[in-house]
Scaffold this active site. Structure first.
Site, PDB file in Angstrom:
ATOM      1  N   TRP A  21      34.835   7.675  69.510  1.00  0.00           N
ATOM      2  CA  TRP A  21      33.472   7.452  69.012  1.00  0.00           C
ATOM      3  C   TRP A  21      33.079   8.569  68.047  1.00  0.00           C
ATOM      4  O   TRP A  21      33.382   9.735  68.315  1.00  0.00           O
ATOM      5  CB  TRP A  21      32.527   7.447  70.222  1.00  0.00           C
ATOM      6  CG  TRP A  21      31.063   7.377  69.958  1.00  0.00           C
ATOM      7  CD1 TRP A  21      30.413   6.444  69.217  1.00  0.00           C
ATOM      8  CD2 TRP A  21      30.051   8.254  70.482  1.00  0.00           C
ATOM      9  NE1 TRP A  21      29.056   6.681  69.245  1.00  0.00           N
ATOM     10  CE2 TRP A  21      28.810   7.789  70.012  1.00  0.00           C
ATOM     11  CE3 TRP A  21      30.071   9.388  71.301  1.00  0.00           C
ATOM     12  CZ2 TRP A  21      27.599   8.406  70.332  1.00  0.00           C
ATOM     13  CZ3 TRP A  21      28.871  10.013  71.625  1.00  0.00           C
ATOM     14  CH2 TRP A  21      27.656   9.518  71.148  1.00  0.00           C
ATOM     15  N   ASP A  49      40.211   5.241  74.678  1.00  0.00           N
ATOM     16  CA  ASP A  49      38.966   4.488  74.744  1.00  0.00           C
ATOM     17  C   ASP A  49      38.332   4.354  73.358  1.00  0.00           C
ATOM     18  O   ASP A  49      38.240   5.327  72.609  1.00  0.00           O
ATOM     19  CB  ASP A  49      37.984   5.225  75.666  1.00  0.00           C
ATOM     20  CG  ASP A  49      36.719   4.416  75.899  1.00  0.00           C
ATOM     21  OD1 ASP A  49      36.761   3.520  76.764  1.00  0.00           O
ATOM     22  OD2 ASP A  49      35.713   4.654  75.207  1.00  0.00           O
ATOM     23  N   TYR A  54      32.250   1.096  67.163  1.00  0.00           N
ATOM     24  CA  TYR A  54      32.394   2.471  66.657  1.00  0.00           C
ATOM     25  C   TYR A  54      32.783   2.448  65.172  1.00  0.00           C
ATOM     26  O   TYR A  54      33.740   1.779  64.775  1.00  0.00           O
ATOM     27  CB  TYR A  54      33.452   3.264  67.449  1.00  0.00           C
ATOM     28  CG  TYR A  54      33.099   3.542  68.905  1.00  0.00           C
ATOM     29  CD1 TYR A  54      31.822   3.314  69.419  1.00  0.00           C
ATOM     30  CD2 TYR A  54      34.048   4.043  69.782  1.00  0.00           C
ATOM     31  CE1 TYR A  54      31.506   3.577  70.754  1.00  0.00           C
ATOM     32  CE2 TYR A  54      33.744   4.312  71.119  1.00  0.00           C
ATOM     33  CZ  TYR A  54      32.465   4.066  71.583  1.00  0.00           C
ATOM     34  OH  TYR A  54      32.171   4.324  72.912  1.00  0.00           O
ATOM     35  N   GLN A 176      31.644   2.724  83.091  1.00  0.00           N
ATOM     36  CA  GLN A 176      31.729   3.813  82.109  1.00  0.00           C
ATOM     37  C   GLN A 176      30.327   4.361  81.831  1.00  0.00           C
ATOM     38  O   GLN A 176      29.621   3.884  80.974  1.00  0.00           O
ATOM     39  CB  GLN A 176      32.394   3.344  80.810  1.00  0.00           C
ATOM     40  CG  GLN A 176      32.683   4.529  79.912  1.00  0.00           C
ATOM     41  CD  GLN A 176      33.445   4.210  78.643  1.00  0.00           C
ATOM     42  OE1 GLN A 176      33.016   4.564  77.560  1.00  0.00           O
ATOM     43  NE2 GLN A 176      34.592   3.559  78.761  1.00  0.00           N
ATOM     44  N   ARG A 227      29.367  18.628  65.543  1.00  0.00           N
ATOM     45  CA  ARG A 227      28.681  17.339  65.666  1.00  0.00           C
ATOM     46  C   ARG A 227      27.168  17.515  65.530  1.00  0.00           C
ATOM     47  O   ARG A 227      26.501  16.719  64.887  1.00  0.00           O
ATOM     48  CB  ARG A 227      29.020  16.641  66.990  1.00  0.00           C
ATOM     49  CG  ARG A 227      28.457  15.241  67.016  1.00  0.00           C
ATOM     50  CD  ARG A 227      28.770  14.501  68.300  1.00  0.00           C
ATOM     51  NE  ARG A 227      30.181  14.250  68.497  1.00  0.00           N
ATOM     52  CZ  ARG A 227      30.677  13.601  69.544  1.00  0.00           C
ATOM     53  NH1 ARG A 227      29.858  13.128  70.472  1.00  0.00           N
ATOM     54  NH2 ARG A 227      31.974  13.419  69.676  1.00  0.00           N
TER      55      ARG A 227
END
Ligand code: NDP
Length: 329
Positions: A21, A49, A54, A176, A227
């Protein structure tokens, strides 16, 4: 690497899973994506994953490309359906039409014949659970999906889904949710509901999107390229991680960095080991913008934290931890 069974299922996952992601198809170029995935493979990570949504579907394409040539049986490939992947009314949600179409598109982008765990990315209040689970059941019978999961569903929604899953023989085995030292909302209800149904937790943002790496220091500029610096202003980031970029949290995190050092660990390793102390957690999904992060973080597998250390962590984070199960989803 250590491996754990996913809930009551027979499927084994690597304790540290790799997710793409924000990174693949967006923040990092494809060479870096490949280097991160191969650093994970080299360390024994088998669980990967992603989600159709995404990077506007590009993340699945990149993952499919960088995993090309890797023996399919040696990895678990997991993806998700629900979030919009187009502008049409049927390009989203958990209707039979969208699930069937989204699954075929994900298989194409991932260059595979089957998905190991196919997650409902969120609960869909506009579609009956019967319709959703019948579609999942058919995908399982067709061999396109091996196991089914849900993401960020409440305990009540999970209980309802489990009844249908039993009736329709759908292997609903994975949940999740977001889970970290700072975000513990699953502990009050979701974990118990899942344990009753044999559903394991595969947790996301175990480093609170990098806050628990310790690199964001109180009253200092954000590290370039991090980020927080690249996603600042995005509503999704602000809602999820922006809440932690305040002095009192960052001061506490700095204290955790010292605590980790005393234990012979880095803070990312301590934070990942912390989520893995919960026996209901089957795997922690890490994100990475650099292969060095993967190499550092995978070392958290197999670490046992003493009760004294666990209570020191709680003391440092007192008053800063979110525990409200209403915040699920
Ligand atoms: P993390 O909490 O592990 O954050 C990962 C980010 O933290 C990295 O991309 C990097 O960001 C920074 N970081 C990681 N390790 C280090 C390190 N050692 N030192 C310094 N910085 C570090 O997880 P994510 O938030 O990325 O989520 C992981 C995965 O979970 C996703 O890829 C996805 O698969 C899944 N997920 C699922 C969701 C769902 O709704 N089901 C929602 C969100 C995620 P940088 O270098 O850019 O600062």
């Amino acid at each position: 690497m250590n491996y754990r069974k996913l809930g009551a299922s027979g499927l084994s996952l690597s304790e540290i899973a790799f997710g793409n992601w924000i990174t693949h198809g967006a923040q990092v170029d494809n060479d870096t994506a490949k280097a991160c995935v191969h650093a994970a493979l080299d360390a024994g990570v088998t669980t990967f994953d992603t989600a159709d949504v995404y990077s506007d579907t590009k993340a699945e394409t990149v993952l499919g490309q960088v995993l090309k040539g890797v023996r399919r049986e040696s990895i678990e490939l997991c993806t998700k359906v629900y979030q919009p992947t187009g502008t049409g009314p049927n390009d989203r949600g958990l209707s039979r039409k969208h699930i069937m179409e989204a699954c075929n598109s994900s298989l194409n982008r991932l260059q595979t014949d089957y998905i190991d765990i196919y997650y409902a990315h969120r609960f869909d209040k506009k579609v009956s659970l019967e319709e959703t689970f019948l579609a999942f059941s058919d995908l399982v019978r067709q061999g396109k999906v091996l196991y089914v999961g849900i993401s960020e569903w409440t305990a009540e929604q999970i209980g309802q889904a489990a009844v249908l899953a039993r009736e329709l023989r759908v292997p609903l085995v994975a949940s999740q949710p977001q889970y970290s030292m700072l975000w513990r909302v699953i502990e009050a209800e979701v974990v118990q509901a899942c344990e009753r149904e044999g559903i394991g937790q595969v947790v996301w943002s175990p480093l609170a999107q990098g806050i628990l790496s310790g690199k964001y220091l109180p009253n200092e500029p954000m590290p370039q390229g991090s980020r927080a610096s690249t996603s600042a202003g995005s509503p999704f980031f602000e809602r999820l991680a922006g809440q932690w970029l305040r002095t009192e949290v960052l001061v506490a995190v700095s204290r955790l960095t010292s605590l980790a050092r005393e234990a012979g660990l880095t803070l990312p390793q301590l934070a990942l080991a912390w989520v893995l102390q919960n026996p209901q957690v089957s795997a922690a999904i890490i994100g990475a913008s650099k292969p060095e992060q993967v190499k550092e973080n995978v070392k958290a597998a197999g670490i046992c934290l003493e009760p004294e250390l666990m209570s020191q962590i709680d003391k440092i984070l007192e008053g800063l931890v979110e525990r409200d199960p209403e915040k699920t989803g």
